[in-house]
Scaffold this active site. Structure first.
Site, PDB file in Angstrom:
ATOM      1  N   THR A 208      53.774  34.115  80.293  1.00  0.00           N
ATOM      2  CA  THR A 208      53.444  35.391  79.654  1.00  0.00           C
ATOM      3  C   THR A 208      52.250  35.191  78.733  1.00  0.00           C
ATOM      4  O   THR A 208      51.860  34.052  78.436  1.00  0.00           O
ATOM      5  CB  THR A 208      54.610  35.920  78.800  1.00  0.00           C
ATOM      6  OG1 THR A 208      54.780  35.055  77.653  1.00  0.00           O
ATOM      7  CG2 THR A 208      55.887  35.995  79.593  1.00  0.00           C
ATOM      8  N   ASP A 209      51.664  36.281  78.292  1.00  0.00           N
ATOM      9  CA  ASP A 209      50.784  36.220  77.131  1.00  0.00           C
ATOM     10  C   ASP A 209      51.695  36.136  75.904  1.00  0.00           C
ATOM     11  O   ASP A 209      52.928  36.135  76.029  1.00  0.00           O
ATOM     12  CB  ASP A 209      49.878  37.463  77.108  1.00  0.00           C
ATOM     13  CG  ASP A 209      48.563  37.214  76.375  1.00  0.00           C
ATOM     14  OD1 ASP A 209      48.549  36.379  75.443  1.00  0.00           O
ATOM     15  OD2 ASP A 209      47.555  37.842  76.731  1.00  0.00           O
ATOM     16  N   ALA A 210      51.114  36.047  74.711  1.00  0.00           N
ATOM     17  CA  ALA A 210      51.915  35.894  73.498  1.00  0.00           C
ATOM     18  C   ALA A 210      52.997  36.970  73.419  1.00  0.00           C
ATOM     19  O   ALA A 210      52.720  38.161  73.581  1.00  0.00           O
ATOM     20  CB  ALA A 210      51.020  35.970  72.269  1.00  0.00           C
TER      21      ALA A 210
END
Length: 913
Positions: free
Chosen positions: A847-849
């Protein structure tokens, strides 16, 4: 009263009336019973939808009766209105978020364990090997910035310089060498423009330099901290604004004229993560125009340096006869000033080409109409509609004005692929050869000028279009090649090859690509608008492509819910289908609401095995195929808790399972060189991706990846979060500097080269942000993005497909956004159907953050996202464990698959072996 002021006052009054009406309606609703209020709200939503449709139809009818000037005036009024309407919202947003980011240590007190974990990262950046890698990186960075500079204009051979020069503008003291945010790196200690000019033996006016210093110009070095950069961008503190040129007195200008009749003026714009740019930020300020007025009144030859990672409005270059030359330098990394000085002196013959279209008006791109901050009325979520369909960048301008050359020249200043040099080339273009489902074009390039240089051959195709049929751009880039440096009189034959299927279009109704019957023009061009030679080949009958040619997996249309109930721009009716901005009455449909809150039923069957003793450690699996039976035996050994930790601990440092030989690996940003969010690292910086792409040199892109891979290996970093592969949908994207181009082919080819360079050094990459992360506003709040499947397939997915198929990308990073209402990081159609199914991807997806509740770990596990980039993973661990308890079969097998993908990649790294 000025016309501009009148328009603004009109917009203010309109917004006040709307807000007063909303307040009055709120008061009416409060006075109702609950049942009456529910019925009234439903009636309001229906009335709003009907009014929106009627208003849209009415606007289309009115616009059809207007001339061009009247339409522009109307668009201007609507832009001002939208700006006034959303101003209160824009005043907060990421400004507050960034400020919170800077103070993250205070806010994160309850999560100190997670924070200390990533803050404890250490790197072996002080070894001889590390120092050698950084030293070598400087040469790579300089080679890229040398070839990434684009000579936009050079009337009367104003360049190269043949004497001393006056350097004006405060911007010349602090060149923008990179962007802000996770895509930025530290360029502390980089040579200044003045130092670079001295290094090239170019005398600059030191008295003028001293005058600017006395007026306040100074050399500063921005922060290398990601969070501080975001805060600076959001609050407008990044960079130094150009002041009014009052300090350029008559005496100062007389001294400058005596010193030289040639001037350099640096102008630019800054982009960064967390916010997008407004059109005004890409235009001359009043102070900058006053500076140009002053300089052009006293200097015969003025050279403008465009120092921006976004397309600026450069019409002023045509307004001043004294501006005889212009160089686009982008955001060129630590050696950017040196490369610029080499171009100005003639040591480097510029060979860069633009990877974007430069329009006189940045708002003329249809995607601008919907860009910005738009919220549903019935749920706390923002949305964004790509109503322009496939008509992004040159695909719009070249198609919209295909039969209107005067209109094109009035709209487009510098076409996609434009770039000049200091020598001339002649091309001998052979007839295209079609064989084995490939098209091959050979071009012999001869340097007919007086100095050595490189040239770029661009090959395009034009497909037949049926009015009302599948949408097609009038022209598309098919391939490109760059020559070696050719001495005067020397020649080289370059070959551009592409698949016949590349000329096919996605047919959403049929769920496949179709090469429609008709005439196809194949042309070699200097840029998208300037042909050198062309030929036509005829396809007698439609050719359908039902399966992926590399994997054999059947195509199908998967994203009807992403298309939404929208009208997409069509060349059959430009005016009637042109995008319109939301009016603030939009409500999420029941279908979208269901996608935003999916119901997950527990799976039936048997849960997977846990905790077996099969005597395997991860090193035993290194080099084995993804589907080797040994993987099942190894995965049987993991406990559920171990799998949850491996899945949940994905922020920069993964979890370790010591008893099975699973090491913790380190993963770092950024596309312009390694950086660390919470801990210090001494690493090299590189030019930003837009400059890399502007070289049109795949070998240099490979060299960048190779160089970062060697650095990462020296520092003990196993995975690199790069490259960025979203598109320049408009000129306003805050992270456009961090992405390659408006064109998916250039983006994909450059990304594939970077990926190959790094992975050949044993350092996997994560291609990002997968997908539709082309705007910063609301990106981190789970925005719902709607796009046609054709645009998804032909534009936004294509760069990632190229990187997967041509470079065997080992990792991908899913985006924050929601496709329709379905989060990209938990979207099975995207991650399993397309990425792993159609394309054959065998790597891991991060995932992104993790910033919001929509980034649900259960959706991620079930949808095909292998690791959560959670800086504070305790909540993710808890939620994942709860989901596994509620659905032991479904989540059990999903977590096993996620860990399999992650460990398959870990086994490829230097940490194992």
């Amino acid at each position: 009263m000025s016309h501009r002021k009148e328009i603004k006052q009109e917009a203010v009054a309109r917004v006040k009336d709307e807000r007063a009406a909303k307040r009055a309606r709120r008061d009416e609703l409060k006075a109702m019973t609950p049942d009456e209020r529910t019925a009234a709200k439903a009636a309001d939503r229906t009335a709003a939808r009907d009014a929106k449709k009627a208003s849209k139809d009415e606007r289309a009818e009115v616009r059809a009766t207007m001339n061009r000037a009247e339409r522009r005036a109307l668009k201007r009024r609507e832009r001002v209105y939208r700006k006034v309407k959303h101003r209160p919202r824009r005043a907060v947003g990421w400004g507050v978020t960034a400020a919170a980011g800077v103070g993250i240590v205070v806010l994160a007190a309850p999560y100190v364990g997670g924070l200390s974990r990533v803050a404890s990262l250490t790197f072996t950046d002080d070894t001889a090997e590390a120092a050698a890698a950084r030293e070598a990186a400087l040469d790579v960075a300089e080679s890229i910035s040398d070839e990434g500079m684009v000579l936009l204009k050079n009337d009367g051979d104003a360049l190269p310089l043949d004497g001393g020069v006056n350097v004006f503008s405060f911007a010349s003291f602090n060149l923008r060498l990179g962007g802000g945010g996770s895509g930025g790196t530290s360029v502390a200690g980089a040579p200044t423009l003045f130092e670079a000019l001295e290094g090239q033996g170019i005398a600059y006016n030191e008295d003028l330099y001293a005058t600017m210093q006395e007026a306040g110009a100074q050399h500063t070095e921005g922060s290398s901290n990601f969070l501080v950069q975001i805060a600076e961008m959001a609050t407008g503190a990044a960079g130094t604004a150009e002041p009014a040129p009052d300090y350029l007195t008559d005496d100062v200008m007389a001294q400058a004229a005596e010193f030289s009749d040639t001037a350099i003026v640096v102008l630019g714009a800054s982009g960064g993560e967390g916010s997008d740019l407004s059109p005004d930020q890409l235009r001359l300020t009043a102070e900058e125009r006053a500076l140009l007025d002053t300089v052009t009144a006293a200097q015969d030859d003025v050279i403008v340096v465009v120092n921006s990672g976004n397309q600026m409005e450069l019409g002023f270059l045509d307004e001043y006869p004294e501006i005889t030359a212009a160089v686009w330098m982008g955001t060129p990394g630590p050696q950017g000033a040196v490369s610029l000085a080499k171009v100005l002196s003639g040591e480097v013959n510029p060979s860069g080409r633009l990877t974007d279209t430069y329009a006189y008006d940045v708002t003329s791109a249809p995607g601008v109409e919907n860009m910005g901050d738009h919220d549903y009325t019935n749920v706390g979520r923002s949305f964004l509609e790509y109503e322009e369909g496939i008509y992004v960048g040159y695909r719009y301008y070249e198609t919209r004005y295909a039969d209107d050359e005067a209109g094109y020249l009035d709209t487009v200043q510098f076409p996609f692929g434009h770039g000049l040099g200091y020598t001339d080339f002649a091309w001998d273009v052979a007839e295209p050869v079609l064989a084995d489902e490939k098209v091959t074009v050979d071009v012999t390039v001869t340097n007919t000028g007086d100095v050595a240089g490189k040239d770029v051959v661009q090959v395009y195709f034009s497909a037949p279009y049926t009015d009302g049929g599948i949408e097609k751009s009038a022209i598309e880039l098919a391939g490109y090649a760059k020559t070696a440096e050719l001495a005067p009189g020397a020649s080289e034959t370059v070959t551009v090859e592409f698949a016949v299927q590349d000329m096919a279009s996605w047919d959403t109704e049929a769920g496949r690509y179709v090469l429609e019957a008709g005439d196809y023009e194949i042309s070699a061009r200097l840029d998208v608008h300037t042909p050198v030679a062309s030929s036509t080949t005829t396809v007698a009958n439609d050719v359908a492509y039902d399966v992926d040619p590399d994997t054999g997996v059947a195509y199908e249309s998967r994203f009807d819910y992403v298309e939404g109930d929208l009208t997409y721009l069509s060349r059959a009716d430009w005016e009637g289908t042109y995008p319109t901005a939301p009016d603030g009455t939009e409500a999420a449909s029941d279908e979208v609401l269901a996608l935003m809150d999916p119901v997950i039923e527990p799976a039936e069957g048997d849960a997977p095995a846990y905790g077996a003793d099969n005597g395997l450690v991860l090193a035993d699996l290194a080099g084995l195929d993804y589907d080797d039976p040994a993987w099942d035996a190894f995965l049987d050994q993991l406990t559920l808790d171990e799998q949850i930790e491996l899945f949940s601990y994905g922020a920069y440092k993964t979890a370790e399972v010591e008893r099975l030989g699973v090491p913790s690996i380190t993963m770092l940003d950024s596309p312009a060189g390694l950086n660390s969010l919470f801990s210090a690292i001494d690493a090299a910086a590189y030019p930003t991706e837009i400059v890399v792409a502007s070289t049109w040199n795949d070998e240099l892109a490979y060299a960048l990846g190779e160089s970062v891979g060697r650095e990462a290996s020296a520092y003990g970093v196993e995975v690199w979060y790069a490259p960025g592969m979203n598109l320049h949908r408009t000129a306003l994207g805050g992270r456009d500097f961090e992405y390659f181009s408006e064109d998916p082919l250039v983006s994909g080819k450059m990304a594939a080269a970077v990926v190959s360079g790094s992975q050949d050094q044993g350092v996997p990459t994560t291609i990002k942000h997968f997908v539709l992360n082309d705007q910063e506003v609301n990106a981190r709040s789970g925005i719902n993005v709607f796009a046609s499947e054709q645009a998804l397939r032909e534009l936004y997915l294509q760069p990632f497909e190229i990187a997967v198929k041509e470079a065997d990308a080992a990792g991908a990073m899913s985006s924050f956004i929601n496709l329709g209402g379905s989060w990209a990081g938990g979207n099975e159609d995207l991650l399993q159907g397309v990425l792993r199914g159609e394309w054959g991807f065998e790597g891991f997806v991060s995932t992104d953050a993790v910033l919001g509740s929509w980034m649900d770990p259960q959706l991620a596990a079930l949808g095909g996202n292998d690791v959560m980039l959670a800086v504070f993973p305790s909540a993710t661990v808890k939620a994942t464990a709860a989901a596994a308890e509620a659905d032991p079969v479904g989540m059990g097998h999903a977590l096993r698959d996620r860990v399999h993908a992650l460990l398959f990649t870990v086994a490829k790294t230097h940490a194992v072996g």
